[in-house]
Design a protein around this motif. Structure first.
Motif, PDB file in Angstrom:
ATOM      1  N   PRO A  84       0.812  -1.221   0.000  1.00 34.10           N
ATOM      2  CA  PRO A  84       0.000   0.000   0.000  1.00 34.10           C
ATOM      3  C   PRO A  84       0.844   1.268   0.000  1.00 34.10           C
ATOM      4  N   SER A  85       2.059   1.167   0.562  1.00 41.29           N
ATOM      5  CA  SER A  85       2.943   2.342   0.612  1.00 41.29           C
ATOM      6  C   SER A  85       3.426   2.785  -0.761  1.00 41.29           C
ATOM      7  N   SER A 103      -6.628  -0.569   4.475  1.00 38.24           N
ATOM      8  CA  SER A 103      -5.584  -0.926   3.506  1.00 38.24           C
ATOM      9  C   SER A 103      -4.215  -0.424   3.935  1.00 38.24           C
ATOM     10  N   VAL A 104      -4.182   0.673   4.681  1.00 38.55           N
ATOM     11  CA  VAL A 104      -2.902   1.249   5.099  1.00 38.55           C
ATOM     12  C   VAL A 104      -2.656   1.067   6.593  1.00 38.55           C
ATOM     13  N   VAL A 228      -0.088   6.027   4.812  1.00 45.15           N
ATOM     14  CA  VAL A 228      -0.314   6.836   3.618  1.00 45.15           C
ATOM     15  C   VAL A 228      -1.481   7.762   3.918  1.00 45.15           C
TER      16      VAL A 228
END
Length: 313
Positions: A84-85, A103-104, A228
């Motif tokens: 995700p990054s 997700s992050v 993020v």
């Protein structure tokens, strides 16, 4: 190339979504199992097999769409090495914000599922069935015209702009009298208006009881600092502080989904050149093409989509 991962909201669901991901990837199967265990039921069976009318119930749709998005995201990371990054920003349409946060790493999958079940139940309970309504204004309409239409309708009841998706697609929401009056105002202005088959007037002041429920639920939830930044629905600006996110998720229940502005900010202010919709459907990619025509927009729904995308990152 600057990437934003974006996550769909209600309306993208369909029986069978995520089944190919489940069958292809152990990482995806883990997510569906986590959601089932968190909710104490086999939501995955409903996701894969339907029936559609039960999947479309708000209480089921919200955690179901999150499960599919996170299954795709986890498979992308575990099976193909795309973390995700890799993104500069994440964003989600309405309930999709919870998918984006999970997700992050700001929410666990389990907590996201429980919060979305609570959110869906609270939204459904806030207004009696049939008392509220929503409608899409389509074609020669932008948010300014939609606000004029809503203002005219508000003489008869509650009606506000709920979703500013893109020029040519703005959604209004409120009580039935207000929305009916707004539909008449739209017709008088030559604007095409389509009543939506929804169970409640989402993103309107009538959802305040649901916002109150979510304030309590979110106060008790653990939200970690985001890896993020999230571009939030109600501000169309990036945020990463857990305390701010907690507040904005409550405001989002009654507030406008400023999706057009969010995409425009990411493309112009954030330098995003590639928007990657993760999960079910392709609605957000279509909106991106209208809001940021110079950017690339793609959807990751199937195993082949993940594999093809991973080769380009």
């Amino acid at each position: 190339m600057t990437i934003a991962f974006i996550f769909p909201g209600q309306g993208s669901q369909a029986p069978g979504m995520g089944k190919a991901l489940h069958d292809a990837f152990g990482a995806a199967r883990e997510v569906f199992q986590e959601v089932d265990e968190a909710l104490g039921e086999k939501l995955s069976k409903l996701i894969f097999e339907g029936p559609a009318d039960e999947l479309t119930l708000t209480t089921n749709t919200q955690p179901a769409l999150m499960a599919v998005s996170l299954a795709a995201m986890r498979a992308l990371e575990r099976e193909f090495g795309v973390a995700p990054s890799k993104a500069a920003f994440v964003a989600g349409h309405s309930l999709g914000e919870y998918s984006a946060l999970a997700s992050v790493g700001a929410l666990t999958v389990s907590d996201a599922a429980k919060l979305l079940r609570t959110r869906g139940d609270a939204m459904q309970a806030a207004v009696p069935v049939g008392a509220g309504a929503m409608a899409a204004l389509i074609g020669k309409v932008d948010v300014d015209v939609a606000e004029e239409i809503a203002k005219e309708g508000s003489a008869a009841g509650v009606v506000v702009v709920a979703n500013d998706n893109n020029a040519g697609n703005v959604v209004i929401s409120g009580d039935k009298a207000g929305v009916d009056a707004a539909l008449a105002a739209a017709k008088a202005k030559g604007v095409r208006a389509i009543p939506l088959a929804v169970s409640a007037p989402f993103h309107s002041p009538l959802m305040q009881p649901a916002a109150d429920v979510m304030a309590g639920a979110l106060a008790a939830a653990e939200i970690a600092t985001l890896a993020v930044p999230l571009v939030a629905n109600v501000t169309a600006q990036p945020v990463h502080e857990p305390s701010v996110i907690r507040r904005l998720l409550v405001e989002q229940v009654t507030g406008r989904v400023r999706w057009r502005e969010s995409v425009e900010w990411m493309a112009q202010g954030g330098g995003v050149t590639r928007f990657v919709e993760v999960g079910a459907g392709k609605q957000l990619a279509g909106m991106v093409k209208r809001n940021a025509p110079d950017a690339e927009a793609l959807s990751l729904n199937e195993p082949a989509d993940l594999e093809a995308f991973a080769k380009t990152v």
